[in-house]
Design a protein around this motif. Sequence first.
Motif, short mmCIF file in Angstrom:
data_model
loop_
_atom_site.label_atom_id
_atom_site.label_comp_id
_atom_site.label_asym_id
_atom_site.label_seq_id
_atom_site.Cartn_x
_atom_site.Cartn_y
_atom_site.Cartn_z
N PRO A 50 6.02 -10.62 -15.45
CA PRO A 50 5.71 -10.89 -14.04
C PRO A 50 4.85 -9.81 -13.39
N SER A 51 4.08 -10.22 -12.41
CA SER A 51 3.23 -9.30 -11.66
C SER A 51 2.80 -9.98 -10.37
N THR A 52 2.70 -9.20 -9.31
CA THR A 52 2.03 -9.68 -8.09
C THR A 52 0.72 -8.91 -7.92
N ARG A 53 0.84 -7.59 -7.74
CA ARG A 53 -0.34 -6.78 -7.42
C ARG A 53 -1.38 -6.74 -8.53
N THR A 54 -0.95 -6.43 -9.73
CA THR A 54 -1.94 -6.17 -10.78
C THR A 54 -2.73 -7.44 -11.08
N ARG A 103 -1.03 -7.82 -19.59
CA ARG A 103 0.27 -7.16 -19.40
C ARG A 103 1.24 -7.74 -20.41
N HIS A 131 0.37 2.38 -17.64
CA HIS A 131 -0.18 1.42 -16.67
C HIS A 131 -1.45 2.05 -16.11
N GLN A 134 -2.95 1.13 -12.64
CA GLN A 134 -2.17 1.63 -11.51
C GLN A 134 -2.54 3.09 -11.27
N PRO A 265 4.07 2.52 -6.41
CA PRO A 265 3.23 1.48 -7.04
C PRO A 265 3.62 0.08 -6.57
N LEU A 266 4.83 -0.05 -6.02
CA LEU A 266 5.39 -1.34 -5.60
C LEU A 266 5.57 -2.25 -6.83
N PRO A 267 6.46 -3.20 -6.89
CA PRO A 267 7.32 -3.60 -5.78
C PRO A 267 8.43 -2.57 -5.53
N1 CP Z 1 2.28 -1.99 -9.28
C1 CP Z 1 2.41 -3.07 -10.07
O1 CP Z 1 2.15 -3.03 -11.28
O2 CP Z 1 2.85 -4.19 -9.42
P1 CP Z 1 3.02 -5.62 -10.08
O3 CP Z 1 4.13 -5.52 -11.11
O4 CP Z 1 3.35 -6.55 -8.97
O5 CP Z 1 1.73 -5.96 -10.78
#
Ligand code: CP
Length: 308
Positions: A50-54, A103, A131, A134, A265-267
């Motif tokens: 899972p990922s949102t930002r990347t 990823r 990462h 990031q 780095p979030l989340p």
């Molecule tokens: N910072 C980061 O990698 O966020 P995601 O897991 O949402 O991609």
Amino acid sequence: MTPRHLMSPLDFSIEELDRLLDMAADIEKNPDKYAHLCEGKRIATMFYEPSTRTRLSFEAAMMNLGGKVLGFHSADSSSAAKGESVSDTMRVVSCYADIAAMRHPKEGAPLVASLRSLIPVINAGDGGHQHPTQTLTDLLTIKALKGHFDGLVIGLCGDLKFGRTVHSLIEALSRYNDIRFVLISPEELRVPSYVRESLRAKNIPFEEVVRLDEETMADLDILYMTRVQKERFFNEEDYVRMKDFYILDKAKMDVAPDKMMILHPLPRVNEISVEIDDDPRAQYFAQAQYGVYVRMALILTLLGIEVA
Ligand code: CP
């Protein structure tokens, strides 16, 4: 021509990194100049985790450059579910796209994929290992908001064992002068020994502490918070015991220095209270925005596209 990949933050020399960060800063100021540079190009986002930002920032980055995106967002929605190897998948995706971001929960999977790839492969996070994009995001944020890397005192707090962003950032910042690290974690979540050994070998000063208190924060230029990585724990009980070990709240910020920029780095889960989101030292949402600019610069660099 052999494609150039990005597996580790150290794949770029300091000079290359400076050029990339300068380009990202220019993209922020002059987005129109870059808006058509990737017309006809495609990025494949191959996300087995899972990922949102990347993922979305890679896709936004390519769209901002005039290119297109394709990909999958989970192993289950790709032929990995039927047993296809990352090598075969990558070799096939090379026929459909010009560059790929991958990823994967297994450390080294993007590297394995890159060996068969005809196009540049970017490690978008491999297990608890690295990462690098990031890290590029973190470096751009620090450069933009602090103006320099040399001489910084950086606190890294939380899950330093499984937090791949921490491992990559320590490696990248270790190349600058007069850096000092304060590693703040519970005993069970200390940085892996290879990170400690690497710091010692390079004579980079660091201390390891458990408490996130006024004394620990006193010298920090940056406090890099991380969540406890639930998905890397072997049992739920350990995770539950660790998950709220650190909570950065208003009371803590009241005794923290004015210069102490908060990054994450979030989340986030619970480790940063929402009550500090409007504190001017809290820069984690700006950091997420910088991630788009730096990924635009990375795509252009790996595709060898000249900027006039
Ligand atoms: N910072 C980061 O990698 O966020 P995601 O897991 O949402 O991609």
